[in-house]
Structures are given as C-alpha cells and as structure tokens.
Design a protein around this motif. Structure first.
Motif, mmCIF file in Angstrom:
data_model
loop_
_atom_site.group_PDB
_atom_site.id
_atom_site.type_symbol
_atom_site.label_atom_id
_atom_site.label_comp_id
_atom_site.label_asym_id
_atom_site.label_seq_id
_atom_site.Cartn_x
_atom_site.Cartn_y
_atom_site.Cartn_z
ATOM 1 N N VAL A 39 -85.162 7.267 -56.043
ATOM 2 C CA VAL A 39 -86.110 8.047 -55.239
ATOM 3 C C VAL A 39 -85.516 8.356 -53.872
ATOM 4 C CG1 VAL A 39 -88.351 7.981 -54.070
ATOM 5 C CG2 VAL A 39 -88.165 7.218 -56.436
ATOM 6 N N ARG A 40 -84.867 7.359 -53.269
ATOM 7 C CA ARG A 40 -84.295 7.574 -51.932
ATOM 8 C C ARG A 40 -83.210 8.659 -51.970
ATOM 9 N NH1 ARG A 40 -81.085 6.685 -47.764
ATOM 10 N NH2 ARG A 40 -82.000 5.915 -45.834
ATOM 11 N N ARG A 41 -82.353 8.607 -52.980
ATOM 12 C CA ARG A 41 -81.300 9.622 -53.092
ATOM 13 C C ARG A 41 -81.908 11.012 -53.323
ATOM 14 N NH1 ARG A 41 -76.811 7.435 -57.200
ATOM 15 N NH2 ARG A 41 -75.898 9.454 -56.698
ATOM 16 N N TYR A 42 -82.945 11.068 -54.140
ATOM 17 C CA TYR A 42 -83.569 12.346 -54.477
ATOM 18 C C TYR A 42 -84.243 12.970 -53.249
ATOM 19 C CZ TYR A 42 -86.318 15.643 -57.319
ATOM 20 O OH TYR A 42 -86.877 16.764 -57.868
ATOM 21 N N VAL A 43 -85.042 12.175 -52.493
ATOM 22 C CA VAL A 43 -85.718 12.732 -51.321
ATOM 23 C C VAL A 43 -84.725 13.076 -50.216
ATOM 24 C CG1 VAL A 43 -87.920 11.611 -51.832
ATOM 25 C CG2 VAL A 43 -86.304 10.465 -50.293
ATOM 26 N N THR A 44 -83.635 12.317 -50.113
ATOM 27 C CA THR A 44 -82.599 12.643 -49.125
ATOM 28 C C THR A 44 -81.995 13.999 -49.451
ATOM 29 O OG1 THR A 44 -82.070 10.302 -48.795
ATOM 30 C CG2 THR A 44 -80.425 11.894 -48.077
ATOM 31 N N SER A 76 -91.269 10.007 -69.085
ATOM 32 C CA SER A 76 -90.743 8.732 -68.592
ATOM 33 C C SER A 76 -91.266 8.497 -67.180
ATOM 34 C CB SER A 76 -89.211 8.750 -68.584
ATOM 35 O OG SER A 76 -88.724 9.564 -67.540
ATOM 36 N N ALA A 77 -91.399 7.223 -66.804
ATOM 37 C CA ALA A 77 -91.886 6.883 -65.465
ATOM 38 C C ALA A 77 -90.930 7.406 -64.398
ATOM 39 C CB ALA A 77 -92.050 5.369 -65.344
ATOM 40 N N ARG A 78 -89.633 7.455 -64.720
ATOM 41 C CA ARG A 78 -88.648 7.964 -63.762
ATOM 42 C C ARG A 78 -88.919 9.444 -63.462
ATOM 43 N NH1 ARG A 78 -83.749 5.510 -63.032
ATOM 44 N NH2 ARG A 78 -83.983 4.549 -65.080
ATOM 45 N N THR A 79 -89.129 10.245 -64.514
ATOM 46 C CA THR A 79 -89.416 11.668 -64.334
ATOM 47 C C THR A 79 -90.716 11.865 -63.579
ATOM 48 O OG1 THR A 79 -88.242 12.183 -66.383
ATOM 49 C CG2 THR A 79 -89.772 13.841 -65.570
ATOM 50 N N TRP A 80 -91.737 11.082 -63.945
ATOM 51 C CA TRP A 80 -93.044 11.144 -63.284
ATOM 52 C C TRP A 80 -92.906 10.835 -61.800
ATOM 53 C CZ3 TRP A 80 -95.950 6.734 -61.507
ATOM 54 C CH2 TRP A 80 -97.263 7.024 -61.121
ATOM 55 N N LEU A 81 -92.151 9.782 -61.476
ATOM 56 C CA LEU A 81 -91.989 9.374 -60.082
ATOM 57 C C LEU A 81 -91.194 10.410 -59.290
ATOM 58 C CD1 LEU A 81 -92.583 7.150 -58.018
ATOM 59 C CD2 LEU A 81 -90.449 6.059 -58.693
ATOM 60 N N LEU A 82 -90.169 10.994 -59.897
ATOM 61 C CA LEU A 82 -89.381 12.002 -59.187
ATOM 62 C C LEU A 82 -90.200 13.271 -58.933
ATOM 63 C CD1 LEU A 82 -85.856 11.595 -60.822
ATOM 64 C CD2 LEU A 82 -86.670 10.724 -58.625
ATOM 65 N N SER A 83 -91.162 13.573 -59.811
ATOM 66 C CA SER A 83 -92.030 14.729 -59.551
ATOM 67 C C SER A 83 -92.958 14.435 -58.370
ATOM 68 C CB SER A 83 -92.834 15.116 -60.795
ATOM 69 O OG SER A 83 -93.830 14.149 -61.070
ATOM 70 N N ILE A 84 -93.394 13.184 -58.237
ATOM 71 C CA ILE A 84 -94.193 12.787 -57.071
ATOM 72 C C ILE A 84 -93.336 12.866 -55.811
ATOM 73 C CG2 ILE A 84 -95.389 10.842 -55.966
ATOM 74 C CD1 ILE A 84 -96.331 9.999 -58.758
ATOM 75 N N ALA A 85 -92.074 12.446 -55.916
ATOM 76 C CA ALA A 85 -91.159 12.516 -54.771
ATOM 77 C C ALA A 85 -90.975 13.956 -54.318
ATOM 78 C CB ALA A 85 -89.818 11.888 -55.142
ATOM 79 N N ARG A 86 -90.847 14.867 -55.276
ATOM 80 C CA ARG A 86 -90.678 16.286 -54.928
ATOM 81 C C ARG A 86 -91.890 16.812 -54.183
ATOM 82 N NH1 ARG A 86 -91.697 21.223 -57.733
ATOM 83 N NH2 ARG A 86 -92.366 20.050 -59.531
ATOM 84 N N ARG A 87 -93.094 16.468 -54.658
ATOM 85 C CA ARG A 87 -94.310 16.912 -53.962
ATOM 86 C C ARG A 87 -94.393 16.286 -52.573
ATOM 87 N NH1 ARG A 87 -96.599 16.367 -59.172
ATOM 88 N NH2 ARG A 87 -97.499 14.344 -58.649
ATOM 89 N N THR A 88 -93.951 15.038 -52.442
ATOM 90 C CA THR A 88 -93.961 14.362 -51.143
ATOM 91 C C THR A 88 -93.077 15.095 -50.149
ATOM 92 O OG1 THR A 88 -94.332 12.215 -52.217
ATOM 93 C CG2 THR A 88 -93.483 12.173 -49.969
ATOM 94 N N VAL A 89 -91.890 15.495 -50.591
ATOM 95 C CA VAL A 89 -90.968 16.224 -49.702
ATOM 96 C C VAL A 89 -91.558 17.580 -49.331
ATOM 97 C CG1 VAL A 89 -88.699 17.314 -49.539
ATOM 98 C CG2 VAL A 89 -88.918 15.024 -50.525
ATOM 99 N N ILE A 90 -92.128 18.280 -50.301
ATOM 100 C CA ILE A 90 -92.727 19.592 -50.024
ATOM 101 C C ILE A 90 -93.846 19.454 -48.995
ATOM 102 C CG2 ILE A 90 -94.135 21.448 -51.019
ATOM 103 C CD1 ILE A 90 -92.459 21.110 -53.590
ATOM 104 N N ASP A 91 -94.703 18.447 -49.158
ATOM 105 C CA ASP A 91 -95.782 18.226 -48.190
ATOM 106 C C ASP A 91 -95.221 17.907 -46.805
ATOM 107 O OD1 ASP A 91 -97.617 18.705 -50.165
ATOM 108 O OD2 ASP A 91 -98.099 16.589 -50.525
ATOM 109 N N ALA A 128 -89.124 28.083 -55.869
ATOM 110 C CA ALA A 128 -88.898 28.865 -57.087
ATOM 111 C C ALA A 128 -87.822 28.216 -57.957
ATOM 112 C CB ALA A 128 -88.499 30.290 -56.726
ATOM 113 N N LEU A 129 -86.744 27.723 -57.322
ATOM 114 C CA LEU A 129 -85.691 27.064 -58.091
ATOM 115 C C LEU A 129 -86.203 25.806 -58.777
ATOM 116 C CD1 LEU A 129 -82.632 27.518 -55.707
ATOM 117 C CD2 LEU A 129 -82.982 28.594 -57.937
ATOM 118 N N MET A 130 -87.024 25.021 -58.067
ATOM 119 C CA MET A 130 -87.567 23.807 -58.694
ATOM 120 C C MET A 130 -88.504 24.163 -59.841
ATOM 121 S SD MET A 130 -85.923 21.424 -57.396
ATOM 122 C CE MET A 130 -86.751 20.130 -58.317
ATOM 123 N N GLU A 131 -89.221 25.288 -59.712
ATOM 124 C CA GLU A 131 -90.066 25.741 -60.819
ATOM 125 C C GLU A 131 -89.192 26.086 -62.028
ATOM 126 O OE1 GLU A 131 -93.321 25.910 -61.167
ATOM 127 O OE2 GLU A 131 -93.894 25.333 -59.147
#
Length: 198
Positions: A39-44, A76-91, A128-131
C-alpha cells in the motif's frame, strides 16, 4: 537495515481479511502487516509525494478496517485494498486542490508554480488511465498493477499470481497493448475523462 517481509499469497491475505471481518484481531494484525508495504509503495507512486505516503497509507487502512465487515472476498483482499488506496489518493489530491498550502516566502504563488512537476498527465487523464486499467481482464490487470504500478519484479509477481514468469510477461504485454489501443481511441478516452453532463 530493514528485513524483507516474506511473500504472502493472495489466498492467505484474503482469508485473513475475511477472518478480520468476523472480529479476529490477530487476523487484522496479519492482514495489515502483510499489505502495508504494498500500500505504501502504491500510494507513493500515485500521489508522487513520498512525504505524504505514511499519512495516505494510514488513511487507507483506516478506511479498509472500517469497510472490512462488508468485504465478501469477491476479489483478492490485495486488489480490494489497493482500490481503496487509489480512492484515498484521489480524495487527498482533491482536498489539496481545494485548500492549497501556503508557502513561507515573498512570492509563494511563483514558488508553488515552480515546484509543480512538468510533462505529466493531468488529473483527469490520470483518472481516465486508471479507469482503463480497471477495464482490463482480472489476470492482466493484476499482472500490470503488480509489475508496472507496484514495481515488483516479474519473478515475484509470478509467485504472487501462482503462474510462470512467461505468463506474467505475456499478460503485461497484452495489457500494455490494450491500454495503448484504448488510449489512442479518442472517443473512449474522452468519454472516460469528461464529467457527466446533468
């Protein structure tokens, strides 16, 4: 010196998430420890701000732990969590755009403009790219996110996906080809990037 955490399979992490949803505190701890680095690497990567990474990671897990009782394991929980991370960064980016930070200096506006990265796609293009990435078939999306967004080596991604390295390479290649074709298709990109008109 930091020790590398052992690789945990998606099945194990998902099992921990489901157990945590039922109130198992040890499963919660295992779930967080297993995915904190990812998660840390992804949000960074998404926020392009290493200083904000810890706050974004913490916010992601706060949201995830609040939502765990509703997690059903469809992905998978990993995919689910990374989608939450993406929304967190967008917010976070939206909040920053609404309330810009003040800078100490005579000409804070010029300093802020100079600090902006150049040559990067704008926010709308990024969404758009993430979509487009979300539109990929599951196996290709997983391989693409693990190797191109999280930066995992192909061998490690193959271990996580439980398939040969060549399969991961093929999935990433097909994902890149599809993304390039979709991005070149202007009506699709425009449709994804433009806000809906009421």
């Amino acid at each position: 010196m930091t020790l590398a955490l052992p690789t945990v399979t998606d099945e194990t992490v998902t099992a921990w998430a489901l157990a945590a949803a039922d109130g198992d505190s040890e499963a919660v701890d295992s779930f967080v420890r297993a995915l904190q680095r990812d998660v840390r690497r992804y949000v960074t990567y998404l926020a392009d701000d290493a200083q904000a990474a810890d706050d974004l990671t913490q916010d992601t897990f706060l949201r995830a732990l609040t939502a765990l009782p509703r997690f059903e394991g469809r992905s998978s929980a990993r995919t689910w969590l990374l989608s939450i991370a993406r929304r967190t960064v967008i917010d976070s980016l939206r909040r920053a755009a609404c309330r810009p930070r003040t800078a100490c200096g005579d000409d804070w506006q010029a300093a802020a403009e100079r600090a902006q990265p150049t040559g990067l796609p704008g926010f709308d293009e990024g969404v758009a790219l993430m979509e487009l990435v979300d539109s990929l078939p599951g196996d290709r999306r997983e391989a693409f996110v693990l190797t191109q967004l999280l930066g995992l080596p192909y061998a490690e991604a193959a271990e996580l996906s439980r398939c040969p390295v060549g399969t991961v390479r093929s999935r990433v290649s097909r994902a890149r080809t599809a993304l390039a074709e979709w991005a070149a298709d202007e009506p699709v990109t425009r449709h994804l990037a433009e806000p809906a008109v009421a």
